[in-house]
Motif scaffolding. Structure first.
Motif, PDB file in Angstrom:
ATOM      1  N   ASP A 188      23.307  53.185  38.427  1.00 39.36           N
ATOM      2  CA  ASP A 188      23.797  54.506  38.783  1.00 39.36           C
ATOM      3  C   ASP A 188      24.820  54.927  37.721  1.00 39.36           C
ATOM      4  OD1 ASP A 188      24.917  56.762  39.768  1.00 39.36           O
ATOM      5  OD2 ASP A 188      25.082  56.031  41.821  1.00 39.36           O
ATOM      6  N   TYR A 189      24.372  55.769  36.786  1.00 39.82           N
ATOM      7  CA  TYR A 189      25.219  56.086  35.638  1.00 39.82           C
ATOM      8  C   TYR A 189      26.418  56.956  35.987  1.00 39.82           C
ATOM      9  CZ  TYR A 189      22.455  53.405  32.514  1.00 39.82           C
ATOM     10  OH  TYR A 189      21.867  52.344  31.898  1.00 39.82           O
ATOM     11  N   LYS A 190      26.352  57.670  37.101  1.00 36.30           N
ATOM     12  CA  LYS A 190      27.529  58.437  37.522  1.00 36.30           C
ATOM     13  C   LYS A 190      28.707  57.493  37.715  1.00 36.30           C
ATOM     14  CE  LYS A 190      26.295  62.827  39.363  1.00 36.30           C
ATOM     15  NZ  LYS A 190      24.852  62.764  39.046  1.00 36.30           N
ATOM     16  N   LEU A 191      28.440  56.344  38.309  1.00 36.81           N
ATOM     17  CA  LEU A 191      29.501  55.364  38.548  1.00 36.81           C
ATOM     18  C   LEU A 191      29.980  54.754  37.230  1.00 36.81           C
ATOM     19  CD1 LEU A 191      28.007  53.522  41.672  1.00 36.81           C
ATOM     20  CD2 LEU A 191      29.202  55.711  41.524  1.00 36.81           C
ATOM     21  N   LEU A 192      29.033  54.423  36.374  1.00 33.09           N
ATOM     22  CA  LEU A 192      29.405  53.806  35.094  1.00 33.09           C
ATOM     23  C   LEU A 192      30.208  54.775  34.231  1.00 33.09           C
ATOM     24  CD1 LEU A 192      26.158  51.843  34.141  1.00 33.09           C
ATOM     25  CD2 LEU A 192      28.316  50.927  34.975  1.00 33.09           C
ATOM     26  N   ARG A 196      34.159  56.652  43.101  1.00 36.08           N
ATOM     27  CA  ARG A 196      33.069  56.132  42.268  1.00 36.08           C
ATOM     28  C   ARG A 196      33.375  54.718  41.772  1.00 36.08           C
ATOM     29  NH1 ARG A 196      30.672  61.362  38.876  1.00 36.08           N
ATOM     30  NH2 ARG A 196      30.221  62.542  40.761  1.00 36.08           N
ATOM     31  N   ILE A 197      34.634  54.490  41.406  1.00 36.64           N
ATOM     32  CA  ILE A 197      34.995  53.154  40.936  1.00 36.64           C
ATOM     33  C   ILE A 197      34.852  52.150  42.087  1.00 36.64           C
ATOM     34  CG2 ILE A 197      36.867  51.732  39.991  1.00 36.64           C
ATOM     35  CD1 ILE A 197      35.835  53.736  37.968  1.00 36.64           C
ATOM     36  N   LYS A 198      35.305  52.548  43.293  1.00 37.78           N
ATOM     37  CA  LYS A 198      35.197  51.641  44.448  1.00 37.78           C
ATOM     38  C   LYS A 198      33.749  51.332  44.774  1.00 37.78           C
ATOM     39  CE  LYS A 198      39.511  52.861  46.658  1.00 37.78           C
ATOM     40  NZ  LYS A 198      40.000  54.034  47.407  1.00 37.78           N
ATOM     41  N   LEU A 199      32.920  52.359  44.685  1.00 37.39           N
ATOM     42  CA  LEU A 199      31.495  52.192  44.970  1.00 37.39           C
ATOM     43  C   LEU A 199      30.867  51.237  43.953  1.00 37.39           C
ATOM     44  CD1 LEU A 199      29.710  53.423  47.139  1.00 37.39           C
ATOM     45  CD2 LEU A 199      29.006  55.187  45.508  1.00 37.39           C
ATOM     46  N   LEU A 200      31.244  51.413  42.695  1.00 39.40           N
ATOM     47  CA  LEU A 200      30.747  50.539  41.623  1.00 39.40           C
ATOM     48  C   LEU A 200      31.167  49.094  41.902  1.00 39.40           C
ATOM     49  CD1 LEU A 200      29.396  50.234  38.828  1.00 39.40           C
ATOM     50  CD2 LEU A 200      31.585  50.791  37.775  1.00 39.40           C
ATOM     51  N   GLU A 201      32.415  48.919  42.324  1.00 38.86           N
ATOM     52  CA  GLU A 201      32.914  47.571  42.587  1.00 38.86           C
ATOM     53  C   GLU A 201      32.231  46.958  43.799  1.00 38.86           C
ATOM     54  OE1 GLU A 201      37.205  48.256  42.597  1.00 38.86           O
ATOM     55  OE2 GLU A 201      37.269  47.576  40.505  1.00 38.86           O
ATOM     56  N   ALA A 202      31.959  47.790  44.793  1.00 36.84           N
ATOM     57  CA  ALA A 202      31.231  47.300  45.972  1.00 36.84           C
ATOM     58  C   ALA A 202      29.835  46.840  45.553  1.00 36.84           C
ATOM     59  CB  ALA A 202      31.141  48.403  47.023  1.00 36.84           C
ATOM     60  N   GLN A 215      32.591  42.729  42.592  1.00 35.19           N
ATOM     61  CA  GLN A 215      33.887  42.284  42.054  1.00 35.19           C
ATOM     62  C   GLN A 215      34.578  43.431  41.338  1.00 35.19           C
ATOM     63  OE1 GLN A 215      33.522  39.772  38.418  1.00 35.19           O
ATOM     64  NE2 GLN A 215      31.497  39.295  39.186  1.00 35.19           N
ATOM     65  N   PRO A 216      35.881  43.277  41.086  1.00 37.37           N
ATOM     66  CA  PRO A 216      36.622  44.375  40.444  1.00 37.37           C
ATOM     67  C   PRO A 216      36.107  44.639  39.034  1.00 37.37           C
ATOM     68  CG  PRO A 216      38.138  42.705  41.294  1.00 37.37           C
ATOM     69  CD  PRO A 216      36.767  42.133  41.387  1.00 37.37           C
ATOM     70  N   VAL A 217      36.108  45.924  38.629  1.00 32.79           N
ATOM     71  CA  VAL A 217      35.765  46.280  37.256  1.00 32.79           C
ATOM     72  C   VAL A 217      36.996  46.747  36.501  1.00 32.79           C
ATOM     73  CG1 VAL A 217      33.374  46.865  37.804  1.00 32.79           C
ATOM     74  CG2 VAL A 217      35.124  48.652  37.909  1.00 32.79           C
ATOM     75  N   LEU A 218      38.061  47.021  37.240  1.00 30.94           N
ATOM     76  CA  LEU A 218      39.293  47.521  36.625  1.00 30.94           C
ATOM     77  C   LEU A 218      40.500  46.765  37.160  1.00 30.94           C
ATOM     78  CD1 LEU A 218      39.249  51.437  36.752  1.00 30.94           C
ATOM     79  CD2 LEU A 218      39.239  50.008  34.712  1.00 30.94           C
TER      80      LEU A 218
END
Lengths: 300, 300
Positions: B3-7, B36-42, B46-49
């Motif tokens: 999902d590139y919106k999240l990336l 979006r960051i939370k969704l990506l991490e979910a 794991q955390p991305v930031l």
């Protein structure tokens, strides 16, 4: 009385950006430096450093650094009276946070005489205004040149004068992007150059011409690079007049709109109890800035 | 498919240095970016930031950024074939890590034509060599100019040529510190100027003259400030010849010892799968560097 061996180890780790370099600077082994930091932490009962790369002081660590910075400056005054008191030889170092455009223009001629006469070495830390003041609050620097007036606790701020900026571009860039004159609309569609995310000079210039919102821009966090990009025709941007004297005289850069400068006030922040050395530097800076900067009345 | 919106939200937070600025850049609310960051991490579990100021990518975050950087460049190639495919308008941005002396000298004339012809905006990140390559490995930049040859995984490195440095000082400084000539002993006792903790040019120059160990020096992490300090007589230091053409011609700076240059090779690092845009920039840089830099044979 504090154990200053431990405190100076902390200062060295933060200023040198690591345990290994701190060890070299102090003439100790790396494990001796680690040992001193651990002893200091045992004594104060909490961490003084976050072990990151580079190591960062904790909040308590920052209070300690702040104290060390001021003690060092006071020590110097005493050493002049009682030279045998000091163990270390060599000239004094002053750590100063400074904005890039100041360092690239009027700073060196303003401090040259002071450094030579007082045998002082300068550690420049290039920072935008808010970060510079944060470093001062943290005790990492003894003084700061920035556009913000409000002094941090324990420090004074004085107005030095103003830096005059002009919106400049190369003749080729102007011919290409403004064939029918520098209109607001054409400006909104021509690439600008911005120093970094905290540089709002170009935004303010555009707003003063009724252009708002986003605009295309290169990012160039280098004072000299900024002028190079403008001269090579990559974009337009606000350049300190002092920095483009040659380019303006040779016609390599010209002003977008005739005589529309932007003046940015500059303040000198320094520790109130910073000792005679810092007071002398302040005196000389105020004197020199008069002829190097644009005169500006302090805001009421 | 990702999902590139999240990336892209992750990329914006890291590149803009914060959630608030990322929101402005993306035209979203700050809470939408956080979401979006939370969704990506979910999704990745794991955390991305790391939520610091500015936010830092975790190791996994860096892998994701690396991927986005390359996808963006590939997208551009496709957009040229199928212009309607792209949602966003405006010119492309290329993020490049670059050493300060390159940005202050030959870079702008070398890339000006490319930027104008391709409508490319440049985000310059000024870093010393090792940090520049680290940012490349992290996917934060698409290319890097530095003195280190070894490419990071997935990238190529090519030799551009060499930057010629000369040890310069003002005539006044030389008269004061070297009244009996520039001897090794006098050099060890005169203040130098050093760019930062990673700048070992002055150390190497002194070593080549048989002077080893610590020496007094100012720190000045600004290419233009460095030349200003030298011209004002605060110290001597190694300056790119290209940067001091005017000062040398006018006699404001002179070489300490006649014709004793130090040549530093410069390499261009770029992603192997960086697309046609990066390939074209590479081609033009190699061509331009020939006339702007000193010719140097690659090491065997």
């Amino acid at each position: 009385m504090f154990d200053y061996k431990l405190l100076f180890a902390l200062a060295a780790v933060v200023e040198q950006g690591g345990f290994e370099r701190a060890a070299v600077a102090l003439g100790l082994s790396q494990s001796a430096v680690s040992q001193r930091i651990k002893l200091l932490e045992a004594r104060v009962g909490q961490p003084v450093l976050v072990r990151a790369t580079p190591p960062q002081p904790t909040e308590l660590g920052r209070h300690l650094l702040n104290h060390i910075q001021q003690v060092r400056l006071l020590e110097r005054d005493l050493t002049e009276l009682v030279p045998t008191l000091s163990e270390g030889g060599g000239p004094e170092r002053l750590r100063i946070a400074i904005n890039a455009d100041t360092l690239a223009t009027w700073w060196a001629p303003a401090v040259a005489e002071f450094c030579a006469a007082q045998r002082v070495l300068l550690d420049h830390v290039v920072e935008d205004q808010e970060v510079g003041l944060k470093r001062m609050r943290a005790g990492e620097v003894a003084a700061c040149v920035c556009a913000s007036e409000r002094p941090v606790a324990g420090a004074r701020s004085v107005l030095l004068g103003a830096m005059r900026y002009r919106a400049l571009a190369s003749p080729g860039f102007i011919a290409r992007y403004f064939p029918r004159g520098v209109t607001s609309e054409a400006l909104a569609h021509s690439p600008a150059i911005v120093f970094g995310p905290d540089d709002s000079l170009q935004h303010r210039y555009l707003e003063s011409l009724g252009v708002s919102g986003n605009f295309a821009h290169h990012l160039c966090p280098s004072a000299e690079g900024f002028v190079c990009l403008a001269s090579a025709g990559l974009g337009w941007g606000l350049v300190p007049e002092l920095q483009a004297v040659g380019e303006l005289a040779r016609g390599e850069l010209v002003e977008l709109l005739p005589d529309r400068p932007v003046d940015v006030p500059l303040y000198w922040h320094y520790w109130r109890n910073g000792g005679a050395l810092l007071d002398e530097l302040t005196r000389q800076l105020l004197h020199r800035a008069k002829s190097l900067l644009v005169h500006q009345r302090a805001p009421d």
